[in-house]
Design a protein around this motif. Structure first.
Motif, PDB file in Angstrom:
ATOM      1  N   HIS A 535     -20.581   0.611  -7.994  1.00 51.60           N
ATOM      2  CA  HIS A 535     -19.876  -0.039  -9.060  1.00 51.60           C
ATOM      3  C   HIS A 535     -20.441  -1.082  -9.171  1.00 51.60           C
ATOM      4  N   PRO A 536     -20.430  -2.146 -10.290  1.00 50.28           N
ATOM      5  CA  PRO A 536     -21.617  -2.186 -10.470  1.00 50.28           C
ATOM      6  C   PRO A 536     -20.591  -4.306 -11.026  1.00 50.28           C
ATOM      7  N   GLY A 537     -20.224  -4.246 -10.965  1.00 45.00           N
ATOM      8  CA  GLY A 537     -19.094  -4.964 -10.938  1.00 45.00           C
ATOM      9  C   GLY A 537     -17.923  -5.337  -9.910  1.00 45.00           C
ATOM     10  N   PRO A 538     -17.032  -6.808 -10.086  1.00 49.35           N
ATOM     11  CA  PRO A 538     -16.691  -7.267  -9.123  1.00 49.35           C
ATOM     12  C   PRO A 538     -15.550  -6.441  -8.231  1.00 49.35           C
ATOM     13  N   VAL A 539     -15.375  -6.436  -7.099  1.00 44.62           N
ATOM     14  CA  VAL A 539     -14.247  -5.530  -6.548  1.00 44.62           C
ATOM     15  C   VAL A 539     -13.543  -6.162  -5.268  1.00 44.62           C
ATOM     16  N   HIS A 540     -12.325  -6.324  -5.488  1.00 44.89           N
ATOM     17  CA  HIS A 540     -10.924  -6.605  -5.226  1.00 44.89           C
ATOM     18  C   HIS A 540     -10.422  -6.707  -4.350  1.00 44.89           C
ATOM     19  N   VAL A 541     -10.536  -6.454  -3.357  1.00 44.91           N
ATOM     20  CA  VAL A 541      -9.512  -5.558  -2.267  1.00 44.91           C
ATOM     21  C   VAL A 541      -8.063  -6.101  -1.254  1.00 44.91           C
ATOM     22  N   VAL A 542      -6.934  -6.022  -1.794  1.00 47.29           N
ATOM     23  CA  VAL A 542      -6.151  -6.492  -1.309  1.00 47.29           C
ATOM     24  C   VAL A 542      -5.119  -5.668  -0.268  1.00 47.29           C
ATOM     25  N   VAL A 543      -5.532  -5.931   1.207  1.00 51.12           N
ATOM     26  CA  VAL A 543      -4.960  -4.928   2.179  1.00 51.12           C
ATOM     27  C   VAL A 543      -4.029  -5.882   3.007  1.00 51.12           C
ATOM     28  N   GLY A 544      -2.666  -5.398   3.356  1.00 54.26           N
ATOM     29  CA  GLY A 544      -1.407  -5.959   4.619  1.00 54.26           C
ATOM     30  C   GLY A 544      -2.228  -6.241   6.046  1.00 54.26           C
ATOM     31  N   SER A 545      -2.071  -6.814   6.701  1.00 59.97           N
ATOM     32  CA  SER A 545      -2.725  -7.649   8.023  1.00 59.97           C
ATOM     33  C   SER A 545      -1.937  -6.372   8.880  1.00 59.97           C
ATOM     34  N   ARG A 546      -1.059  -5.904   8.797  1.00 57.60           N
ATOM     35  CA  ARG A 546      -0.564  -4.350   9.404  1.00 57.60           C
ATOM     36  C   ARG A 546      -0.634  -3.034   8.635  1.00 57.60           C
ATOM     37  N   GLY A 570       1.656  -9.932   6.862  1.00 57.55           N
ATOM     38  CA  GLY A 570       2.836  -9.461   7.277  1.00 57.55           C
ATOM     39  C   GLY A 570       3.396  -7.849   6.454  1.00 57.55           C
ATOM     40  N   ALA A 571       1.857  -7.515   6.120  1.00 56.47           N
ATOM     41  CA  ALA A 571       2.628  -6.628   4.615  1.00 56.47           C
ATOM     42  C   ALA A 571       1.219  -6.011   5.218  1.00 56.47           C
ATOM     43  N   GLY A 572       2.258  -4.790   5.510  1.00 57.84           N
ATOM     44  CA  GLY A 572       1.841  -2.602   5.407  1.00 57.84           C
ATOM     45  C   GLY A 572       0.783  -2.081   4.056  1.00 57.84           C
ATOM     46  N   HIS A 573       1.010  -0.522   4.401  1.00 57.93           N
ATOM     47  CA  HIS A 573       0.342  -0.208   2.968  1.00 57.93           C
ATOM     48  C   HIS A 573       1.363  -0.383   1.700  1.00 57.93           C
ATOM     49  N   HIS A 574       2.819  -1.017   1.483  1.00 58.21           N
ATOM     50  CA  HIS A 574       2.893  -1.567   0.797  1.00 58.21           C
ATOM     51  C   HIS A 574       3.275  -2.631  -0.055  1.00 58.21           C
ATOM     52  N   PRO A 575       1.782  -3.389  -0.144  1.00 56.11           N
ATOM     53  CA  PRO A 575       2.931  -5.030  -0.281  1.00 56.11           C
ATOM     54  C   PRO A 575       3.380  -4.996  -1.183  1.00 56.11           C
ATOM     55  N   GLN A 576       3.873  -4.595  -2.581  1.00 54.88           N
ATOM     56  CA  GLN A 576       3.805  -4.278  -3.660  1.00 54.88           C
ATOM     57  C   GLN A 576       5.551  -4.230  -3.581  1.00 54.88           C
ATOM     58  N   LEU A 577       5.787  -4.103  -2.449  1.00 51.45           N
ATOM     59  CA  LEU A 577       7.595  -3.778  -1.864  1.00 51.45           C
ATOM     60  C   LEU A 577       7.649  -5.300  -1.591  1.00 51.45           C
ATOM     61  N   THR A 578       6.912  -5.414  -0.002  1.00 51.62           N
ATOM     62  CA  THR A 578       7.442  -6.357   1.215  1.00 51.62           C
ATOM     63  C   THR A 578       7.425  -7.707   0.249  1.00 51.62           C
ATOM     64  N   HIS A 579       6.448  -7.790   0.155  1.00 54.58           N
ATOM     65  CA  HIS A 579       5.004  -8.970  -0.815  1.00 54.58           C
ATOM     66  C   HIS A 579       5.012  -9.385  -1.937  1.00 54.58           C
ATOM     67  N   PRO A 580       5.933  -9.657  -2.829  1.00 50.79           N
ATOM     68  CA  PRO A 580       5.246  -8.966  -3.996  1.00 50.79           C
ATOM     69  C   PRO A 580       4.691 -10.676  -4.697  1.00 50.79           C
ATOM     70  N   GLU A 581       5.301 -11.618  -4.198  1.00 45.79           N
ATOM     71  CA  GLU A 581       4.378 -12.629  -4.294  1.00 45.79           C
ATOM     72  C   GLU A 581       3.226 -12.507  -4.152  1.00 45.79           C
ATOM     73  N   GLU A 582       2.533 -12.651  -2.924  1.00 43.37           N
ATOM     74  CA  GLU A 582       1.814 -12.632  -2.729  1.00 43.37           C
ATOM     75  C   GLU A 582       0.386 -11.762  -3.059  1.00 43.37           C
ATOM     76  N   VAL A 583       1.164 -10.895  -3.845  1.00 39.86           N
ATOM     77  CA  VAL A 583       0.435  -9.587  -4.131  1.00 39.86           C
ATOM     78  C   VAL A 583       0.166  -9.796  -5.927  1.00 39.86           C
ATOM     79  N   ALA A 584       0.832 -10.289  -6.287  1.00 38.24           N
ATOM     80  CA  ALA A 584       0.973 -11.376  -7.458  1.00 38.24           C
ATOM     81  C   ALA A 584      -0.567 -12.936  -7.366  1.00 38.24           C
ATOM     82  N   LEU A 585       0.170 -13.266  -6.648  1.00 32.28           N
ATOM     83  CA  LEU A 585      -0.521 -14.721  -6.488  1.00 32.28           C
ATOM     84  C   LEU A 585      -2.357 -14.211  -6.709  1.00 32.28           C
TER      85      LEU A 585
END
Length: 595
Positions: A535-546, A570-585
């Motif tokens: 992939h030639p474009g920018p890639v941003h990966v977001v994961v939880g520490s857990r 502190g997030a797991g596989h579903h950060p949109q459930l547990t940490h929506p603010e951090e995902v949005a940021l």
């Protein structure tokens, strides 16, 4: 009477029919005042009108149907009244129904008789109740009618009789409209009525309708809300409509079983093969039919005198919208809003690549979230709203979308090339769809954001690779159990109710189980990694520490020149459930209500 001379007062303006009448009057250039029970009701109406391009808000008057004056404000220059007030609700007690539907009509007619400039009082009645009785009722007749028909329909019959009798005695110029089952707006399908026919549609959607009610002659006619409203607003413009009742419905509405079959075909679900006669339904106990007995009186083969309404519409160039098209749009709106469970306005079905797809958020927005398993687009709604100019779509065969894994290439091509998706946000299994779409259309997909990309993480446990067991567990799970499984806590159960509902519908659980098993496939995982490298474009990966990246997954990203990684503590596989603010940021947004 010119438009400039007209001043309309709409009662029940915040209700389903009332607000469409206000909108139609405003579009016709008529000055409008609305009478609401509370300021809150008026403000909801004003917001609804503003969202549909209505100009200046109508005047806000306060109404109290128990008060002799009805409205305290000056109404001397009102030329027409539209009475859309009343209660459309089954299961009421007799006195409650009479207060809402009979006493209110009496108060309105008496109020109208005091207005010096009034030229017409337009009353909304019903296609099965109007003109059946007239004059004062004896107590015996009242008891028998309410016993036979039930409080709701009986109160509408009595209200119609009271209206005609009192309007004639007080010299009030009147017209009556008798609409059939009022369904959604003909252009958008919008409706917030979930009783009657809508409940049958819900049962179809959820696979809970065991048999089609009625037979080939059972006639439950329908009418579009906006067509009804436009018809009503034209009545005061023609003197000949005074003292006349109009039955407004489509004579060509399919018989009820055929109408429900039309909806089933549109939904892509199987319509029940069995049919159950109305006469038998009415004799069965409620615990078997699951239907309020009052609704069963509408299962009839009767036809109605629509000739005068047709003639009036022709004189005014008013064409009835195509009913089948309106029904499909209405059915879409009902399902997209989960039959009242999700009232937000930014929800719809689209058809990229011919695949019926649920979408929420800003239509046509460049940022598109592809949710993971076993959740749906609804779980991403707060993050989508926070990001702005974004939307989330259910993958084919998942959530509320039709199709299957085989449809991904055609579907994603259309999503990118036809709907303007430029920034793909793939969560879990959605990350695979995002990478495959970006590889197929590298010039169109400008950015990739991968949230919990399974193919860069540890392989799933062997248990999820046994598809039959996974499917069974998913189809029987509860919001609480799923929340505990996904987040190790039950706090997020409310956010997962819609996902659980989807898993119980049709083949969603089976599709989810197959994809969960596929996530462990070594060949697919390596293929996705190879595509990500190219992939030639920018890639941003977001994961939880857990739920961290695997060592080789981190190494792959370290080697990419335009890759960045955000780890949410502190997030797991579903950060949109547990940490929506951090995902949005992490994606450049801020949740509403957050600093």
């Amino acid at each position: 009477m010119s438009t400039d001379e007209r001043h309309a007062l709409v009662l029940g303006a915040s209700g389903f029919i009332g607000r469409h009448v206000v909108l139609a009057l405003g579009r016709a250039g008529v000055r409008v005042s609305t009478a609401s029970r509370s300021r809150e009701s008026y403000e909801r109406l004003a917001r609804w009108l503003e969202g549909r391009g209505h100009g200046s808000a109508p005047a806000d008057l306060r109404v109290d149907y128990s008060r002799a004056s009805l409205i305290e404000e000056e109404c001397g220059d009102v030329t027409e009244i539209y009475n859309c007030a009343g209660a459309f609700r089954f299961g009421m007690q007799v006195e409650e129904a009479r207060r809402a539907n009979v006493d209110s009509v009496r108060a309105v007619v008496e109020f109208a008789a005091r207005l010096p400039s009034l030229r017409r009082l337009v009353q909304v009645s019903g296609y099965r109740v109007s003109g059946t009785e007239s004059g004062a009722w004896s107590e015996e007749r009242r008891r028998e009618t309410y016993r036979t028909l039930g409080p709701y329909e009986a109160s509408r019959v009595e209200a119609d009789a009271v209206f005609r009798d009192l309007a004639e005695r007080l010299g009030v110029p009147w017209s009556i409209v008798n609409p059939a089952s009022v369904i959604g707006d003909s252009a958008t399908g919008e409706s917030d009525q979930y009783l009657g026919l809508a409940s049958n549609v819900k049962d179809l959607w959820e696979g809970a309708l065991p048999a089609l009610p009625g037979n080939g002659r059972t006639f439950v006619p329908v009418i579009a809300a906006d067509h009804l409203a436009r018809f009503m607003t034209l009545l005061p413009t023609e003197p000949a409509t005074e003292g006349t009742a109009y039955w407004l419905l489509d004579d060509d509405t399919p018989a009820l079983p055929d109408l429900l079959t039309l909806v089933a075909e549109h939904y892509g679900v199987k319509a029940p093969r069995a049919r159950i006669p109305a006469s038998l339904l009415k004799r069965l106990p409620r615990r078997l039919t699951k239907a309020d007995p009052e609704t069963l009186t509408f299962l009839s083969t009767d036809r109605y005198p629509t000739g005068s309404a047709h003639a009036f519409a022709v004189r005014h160039g008013l064409t009835m919208p195509d009913t089948a098209t309106t029904v499909r749009r209405w059915a879409d709106h009902l399902a997209a809003h989960r039959f009242g469970g999700a009232p937000a306005s930014d929800r719809r079905f689209i058809t990229p690549g011919g695949i019926r797809t649920f979408e929420l958020g800003e239509s046509g927005a460049p940022t598109v979230v592809l949710p993971g398993l076993p959740v749906n687009a609804d779980t991403w709604a707060p993050v989508v709203a926070a990001i702005g100019h974004a939307r989330a779509v259910d993958l084919p065969g998942l959530g509320m979308s039709s199709g299957s894994r085989d449809d991904w290439p055609t579907w994603s091509t259309a999503l990118v090339t036809e709907t303007g998706a430029r920034h793909l946000v793939g969560h879990s299994i959605g990350a695979a769809a995002a990478v495959e779409a970006a590889t197929a259309h590298p010039q169109a997909v400008e950015r990739l954001t991968l949230v919990s990309p399974f193919f860069l993480q540890a392989r799933p446990p062997r248990a999820v690779q046994w598809t039959p067991l996974t499917r069974l567990l998913l189809s029987r799970t509860t919001p609480t159990a799923l929340a505990e499984r996904l987040t190790s806590a039950t706090d997020h159960a409310p956010a997962l109710r819609s996902a659980v509902s989807d898993l119980r519908r049709g083949t969603v659980a089976a599709t989810t189980a197959r994809l969960l098993a596929a996530a462990a496939n070594a060949r697919w995982r390596e293929d996705l990694r190879a595509k990500l490298r190219s992939h030639p474009g920018p890639v941003h990966v977001v994961v939880g520490s857990r739920d961290p990246l695997a060592a080789d997954g981190q190494a792959l990203l370290d080697a990419l020149p335009h890759a960045t990684v955000t780890v949410i503590d502190g997030a797991g596989h579903h950060p949109q459930l547990t940490h929506p603010e951090e995902v949005a940021l992490a994606m450049g947004g801020v949740l509403r209500g957050q600093a």
